[in-house]
Design a protein around this motif. Structure first.
Motif, PDB file in Angstrom:
ATOM      1  N   ALA A  39      -4.920   5.602  -6.541  1.00  0.00           N
ATOM      2  CA  ALA A  39      -4.204   4.981  -5.434  1.00  0.00           C
ATOM      3  C   ALA A  39      -2.861   4.427  -5.889  1.00  0.00           C
ATOM      4  O   ALA A  39      -1.855   4.544  -5.180  1.00  0.00           O
ATOM      5  N   HIS A  40      -2.822   3.836  -7.092  1.00  0.00           N
ATOM      6  CA  HIS A  40      -1.563   3.251  -7.560  1.00  0.00           C
ATOM      7  C   HIS A  40      -0.520   4.331  -7.825  1.00  0.00           C
ATOM      8  O   HIS A  40       0.643   4.193  -7.424  1.00  0.00           O
ATOM      9  N   ALA A  56       9.117  -2.855  -0.119  1.00  0.00           N
ATOM     10  CA  ALA A  56       9.082  -4.237   0.363  1.00  0.00           C
ATOM     11  C   ALA A  56       7.693  -4.835   0.211  1.00  0.00           C
ATOM     12  O   ALA A  56       7.402  -5.889   0.767  1.00  0.00           O
ATOM     13  N   GLY A  57       6.830  -4.171  -0.528  1.00  0.00           N
ATOM     14  CA  GLY A  57       5.466  -4.652  -0.725  1.00  0.00           C
ATOM     15  C   GLY A  57       4.509  -3.485  -0.812  1.00  0.00           C
ATOM     16  O   GLY A  57       4.800  -2.400  -0.292  1.00  0.00           O
ATOM     17  N   SER A  58       3.380  -3.683  -1.462  1.00  0.00           N
ATOM     18  CA  SER A  58       2.377  -2.618  -1.540  1.00  0.00           C
ATOM     19  C   SER A  58       1.027  -3.232  -1.860  1.00  0.00           C
ATOM     20  O   SER A  58       0.929  -4.363  -2.338  1.00  0.00           O
ATOM     21  N   TYR A  59       0.015  -2.475  -1.581  1.00  0.00           N
ATOM     22  CA  TYR A  59      -1.352  -2.869  -1.936  1.00  0.00           C
ATOM     23  C   TYR A  59      -2.146  -1.589  -2.130  1.00  0.00           C
ATOM     24  O   TYR A  59      -2.041  -0.653  -1.329  1.00  0.00           O
ATOM     25  N   ASN A  60      -2.885  -1.528  -3.212  1.00  0.00           N
ATOM     26  CA  ASN A  60      -3.737  -0.363  -3.415  1.00  0.00           C
ATOM     27  C   ASN A  60      -5.052  -0.776  -4.052  1.00  0.00           C
ATOM     28  O   ASN A  60      -5.112  -1.705  -4.845  1.00  0.00           O
ATOM     29  N   LYS A  61      -6.065  -0.075  -3.649  1.00  0.00           N
ATOM     30  CA  LYS A  61      -7.401  -0.288  -4.180  1.00  0.00           C
ATOM     31  C   LYS A  61      -8.079   1.074  -4.181  1.00  0.00           C
ATOM     32  O   LYS A  61      -7.524   2.053  -3.663  1.00  0.00           O
ATOM     33  N   ARG A  84      -1.416   1.023   0.765  1.00  0.00           N
ATOM     34  CA  ARG A  84      -0.538   0.505   1.816  1.00  0.00           C
ATOM     35  C   ARG A  84       0.829   0.305   1.184  1.00  0.00           C
ATOM     36  O   ARG A  84       0.936  -0.268   0.092  1.00  0.00           O
ATOM     37  N   PHE A  85       1.863   0.805   1.853  1.00  0.00           N
ATOM     38  CA  PHE A  85       3.192   0.735   1.269  1.00  0.00           C
ATOM     39  C   PHE A  85       4.191   0.295   2.334  1.00  0.00           C
ATOM     40  O   PHE A  85       4.280   0.905   3.398  1.00  0.00           O
ATOM     41  N   GLU A 105       0.151   3.673   5.732  1.00  0.00           N
ATOM     42  CA  GLU A 105      -1.166   3.521   5.132  1.00  0.00           C
ATOM     43  C   GLU A 105      -1.751   4.904   4.907  1.00  0.00           C
ATOM     44  O   GLU A 105      -1.471   5.842   5.672  1.00  0.00           O
ATOM     45  N   ALA A 106      -2.547   5.037   3.869  1.00  0.00           N
ATOM     46  CA  ALA A 106      -3.108   6.347   3.555  1.00  0.00           C
ATOM     47  C   ALA A 106      -4.426   6.187   2.815  1.00  0.00           C
ATOM     48  O   ALA A 106      -4.669   5.175   2.155  1.00  0.00           O
TER      49      ALA A 106
END
Length: 883
Positions: A569-570, A591-596, A601-602, A703-704
């Motif tokens: 994911a990263h 402007a921000g991201s989150y991955n697990k 989410r980017f 999102e993906a």
């Protein structure tokens, strides 16, 4: 001397004297206790608190700062600015009072020809802490006479951060501006005439509790004596440029001049206009610098502050009589002034200008809608024969709709009303108190790091997880409720520090690893992994079996499938970032991201949504990069070298002199990143783009799903298609045609139903028209009609109006159910008598607990109070009769 020159002289002076020049940190900084960087020492705070070892003994910087507590004072005083720059020199266990005072005296009074500021030594005054005889003696030693050395107490000459941490007495430098600016007697008499330019803080003590500026507890002496100074760049510049206040310096005044020209006035002609012009000059620059550092207008936190600055600028220009867009004229002027010292202003200009101009357009629309809401409030006050507009209405306009209080006051005056400003101020103060309480709560939850500092003193926690997922390590310490403890037993949730770890601590948008820590008879579930202070990895664990003690040897084992999925994911976020820049241009930034595991989410800057075709293109580029099996490599190199190679960095992230750069196919994607990644993009398998949406002004989010989760989503969609095809008795490839035919049939049926409904409504119009009454010479139908709403209510109101003929006529109908709807229609003759549907619907909507608006001939509104229907119609009847 231009402000940029004042800045450069400061940096050059201290670098000549052995200080390392440190670039300004972004205004958005990775510190949970701060909204923005508000002091020059903020980037150095970890060195002062002992959380990190300083990489240098001496440092110098010019730090960008923003303070918003005094935003209402901007323009009214000589020294309140939202954005400002703080010159600072720092020493960590190196020189102390003597060095700081000698450096300051030389730079302040030394000749300009030698690179100093050249202030007249006879105009320099200083203050010292009450019992700081050493500092007073040092000032006498460099040439300041006793009569210009004043002693002050804790409130004025003791500095701390407002939270537990370092503190100490300070010495402040003032320049006498002369009798034209106030009475004689030094800073203790007048701080407008005697203007402070520099504060020298002598850090000597560790504070354990801070209750107020002059109320705190001292834990003990610091391990080393430190120097932390702050010289106000703008204040120094105004003195060297011989102007009256900071708004007249060369980095601000050209904006004020341009604003005055737009308003057809001249700065210095009218006191109130001058305040408004200074607000414009300050806020335009502040907004420019915040947006350059990644802030976008929004309704919360940093975005709200920026939005307020922009809107106060626009509001001030409106009060000066300028109703056309102003930022396209003023913002480029500020850009030209600030890019001299901050090249990033030019680099980020396209993004910044698009977002700023879009915000101005949005605010102009807000002003239009706010005016309608204001009209409703005025109508309610007039109906009650009141000359006062309620303060809660003014607060609602300000807080909920962004309608400035100054405009409310101005428009209320035009309507012959006063505003209950006391109630408004009370509500504003309550809001500020809530915000301050929240800020104190955030600070209180982030400052208890003593146990972590103790464990960190034994060294960093090496992260071995790039190459190892299982590591044997001693337990360095156990923390429970912020304190070091000697044992943890089954059922306990504690924090564990190991000498080294394979567990990734949450950072850079990547979730923390999960896994287990075991030993003979011991089993711990790892719930979370964080870095509460730099260099220390802390594992939050649940003790399942056995007892855990410091010094015990354990085996730390990361959940391998989870780590691999997180790495997939990263790496996918890096691919998405590169793909968006390829599609939208190099001005696009993260402007921000989150991955697990299985999800990413980017967030990125964009002025408009991605079209369906662009979303397909994005998904195609991403999966092509996966298919092409790009090599994923990383290397450590100097920060300047990484930037020269084009490596992307995140706003607000703190980077050292040496950074880790992750590359995908070399230059295809280069980012500064400390996260974990796959070895090649083919290991990701697939990315399934779920959607794209707005998450704030100028910020979009994609999102993906990733890898197996992406495959599962496609499989579910395939099963759905197969099920629909079976239900509709057609082949999957024929589904679009089949659905299109069904929709056409449905549309035809709805049209036929609508025709029946229209006939029924028209049949009822005659009955309503027969209920006409006289209201001050106007034919009025004011009725409640159950079961009719939306477009049907509009149709009915217009039909009844037609049935009433050419004499002055008004139709007011309340329909809907639990959420009532109000429609008002007027004919030409009624409008000639002053009956405007937009105003009348506002009068009625108040009784429905809502609002409404529209044109003079027809308007519609609604609310939530169905029981208020009769009152709404009566209010309209009264308003019509009063015409």
């Amino acid at each position: 001397m231009k402000t940029a020159d004042v800045r450069r002289r400061y940096l050059d002076f201290f670098t000549r004297n052995g200080h390392t020049e440190v670039p300004s940190a972004p205004l958005v900084y990775n510190d949970p206790t701060l909204l923005f960087v508000n002091a020059g020492m903020v980037p150095f705070k970890p060195y002062f608190t002992g959380a990190e070892d300083p990489p240098f003994k001496r440092a110098v910087s010019v730090q960008k700062c923003v303070r918003t507590l005094d935003i209402e004072e901007v323009g009214k005083t000589t020294r309140h600015g939202t954005f400002f720059q703080m010159n600072g020199n720092f020493a960590f266990g190196d020189y102390f009072k003597a060095g700081a005072i000698e450096y300051a005296w030389e730079l302040v009074t030394g000749s300009q020809a030698d690179g100093n500021y050249g202030f007249d030594p006879d105009k320099v005054w200083v203050t010292v802490y009450l019992d700081d005889d050493e500092a007073a003696a040092l000032w006498r030693g460099v040439g300041v006479p006793d009569e210009r050395i004043q002693r002050r107490g804790l409130k004025d000459n003791y500095w701390h951060m407002g939270i537990p941490g370092p503190g100490g007495p300070c010495s402040e430098i003032y320049i006498d501006r002369g009798p034209a600016f106030g009475p004689d007697g030094g800073p203790i008499v007048d701080e407008d005439r005697f203007l402070e330019i520099w504060n020298l803080v002598f850090q000597t003590e560790e504070l354990s509790a801070v209750r107020a500026k002059d109320d705190f507890d001292v834990l003990g002496p610091l391990p080393s004596k430190n120097i932390d100074t702050g010289m106000g760049l703008e204040r120094t510049a105004l003195l060297l440029q011989d102007v009256s206040n900071m708004y007249e310096i060369d980095e601000i005044f050209p904006v004020i001049t341009a604003a005055a020209e737009m308003a057809g006035t001249r700065y210095g002609r009218d006191q109130q206009d001058d305040i408004r012009l200074r607000v414009v000059g300050d806020h335009v620059r502040s907004a420019l610098m915040l947006m350059t550092d990644g802030v976008t207008p929004g309704n919360e936190a940093r975005g709200y502050v920026l939005r307020r600055l922009l809107r106060r600028s626009i509001r001030s220009m409106r009060l000066l009589g300028v109703h056309d867009p102003v930022l396209p004229t003023l913002l480029p002027i500020s850009k030209g002034l600030m890019e001299v010292s901050y090249p990033e202003v030019a680099a980020q200009w396209q993004r910044v200008s698009q977002s700023a101009y879009g915000e101005e357009d949005a605010f102009r629309r807000t002003l239009a809608s706010g005016t309608q809401i204001f009209d409703v409030a005025v109508a309610a006050a007039q109906r009650e024969n009141s000359s006062v507009l309620a303060g809660d209405k003014a607060f609602q306009l300000h807080d909920t709709y962004g309608f400035p209080i100054d405009l409310t006051l101005e428009m209320a005056s035009e309507a012959g009303l006063e505003v209950d400003q006391q109630q408004f101020r009370t509500l504003m103060q309550e809001q500020k108190d809530r915000a301050k309480a929240d800020a104190r709560a955030k600070k209180g939850g982030a400052v208890n790091v003593e146990a972590y500092r103790t464990l960190r003193s034994s060294g960093e926690t090496p992260f071995l997880g790039f190459t190892e997922l299982t590591v044997e390590s001693p337990v360095r310490g156990i923390v429970a409720d912020g304190r070091l403890v000697d044992v943890a037993r089954p059922g306990d949730v504690v924090e564990v520090v190991l000498d080294e770890t394979p567990f990734y601590a949450e950072a850079g948008g990547q979730d923390a690893d999960q896994g287990v820590i075991t030993a003979n008879g011991l089993e711990l579930d790892v719930l979370d992994v964080q870095r509460p202070i730099q260099g220390l990895v802390v594992h939050k664990v649940l003790v399942n079996e056995g007892e855990l003690t410091p010094g015990q040897s354990v085996i730390a084992q990361v959940d391998a499938p989870g780590r691999f999925a997180a790495s997939q994911a990263h790496t996918s976020t890096h691919i998405v970032n590169a793909a968006l820049r390829q599609m939208l241009g190099q001005g696009t930034h993260q402007a921000g991201s989150y991955n697990k595991p299985g999800y990413l989410r980017f967030d990125f800057n964009a002025s408009q949504a991605l079209s369906p075709a662009m979303r397909s293109e994005l998904e195609g580029i991403v999966n092509a990069a996966i298919r092409d099996d790009f090599a994923v490599t990383d290397r450590e190199l100097p920060l300047d070298e990484a930037k020269a190679l084009g490596a992307q960095a995140m706003f607000g992230e703190k980077y050292g002199n040496v950074v880790r750069m992750v590359e995908l196919a070399g230059p295809w994607s280069r980012e500064l990143c400390g996260g974990t990644h796959v070895r090649s993009t083919a290991q990701i398998g697939l990315v399934n783009l779920l959607g794209e949406q707005s998450v704030g002004s100028g910020i979009r989010r994609v999102e993906a799903l990733v890898s197996a989760d992406a495959f599962a989503k496609f499989a579910a969609e395939r099963a759905l298609v197969a099920g629909l095809a079976d239900t509709l008795k057609t082949q999957p490839e024929q589904l679009p045609d089949r659905v299109e035919k069904l929709l056409a049939q449905l549309k035809a049926a709805e049209k036929q139903i609508e025709q029946y409904r229209s006939k029924e409504l028209l049949a009822g119009a005659g009955g309503l028209a027969a209920k006409v009454t006289d209201a001050g010479g106007v034919r009025l139908v004011a009725e409640q009609v159950s079961g009719v709403s939306g477009g049907d209510l509009r149709t009915l109101a217009l039909e009844v109006r037609s049935a009433l003929g050419g004499e002055p006529a008004v139709v007011a109908l309340v329909g809907g159910g639990d959420k009532p709807v109000l429609a008002v229609a007027t004919n030409e003759a009624a409008r000639a008598k002053g009956a405007k549907a937009g105003q009348l619907v506002g009068v009625g909507a108040v009784e429905l607990g809502g609002r409404g608006g529209g044109k003079d001939d027809f308007a519609q509104g609604g609310g939530s109070n169905a029981a208020g229907a009769a009152a709404a119609l009566n209010a309209i009847r009264t308003a019509v009769a009063a015409l």
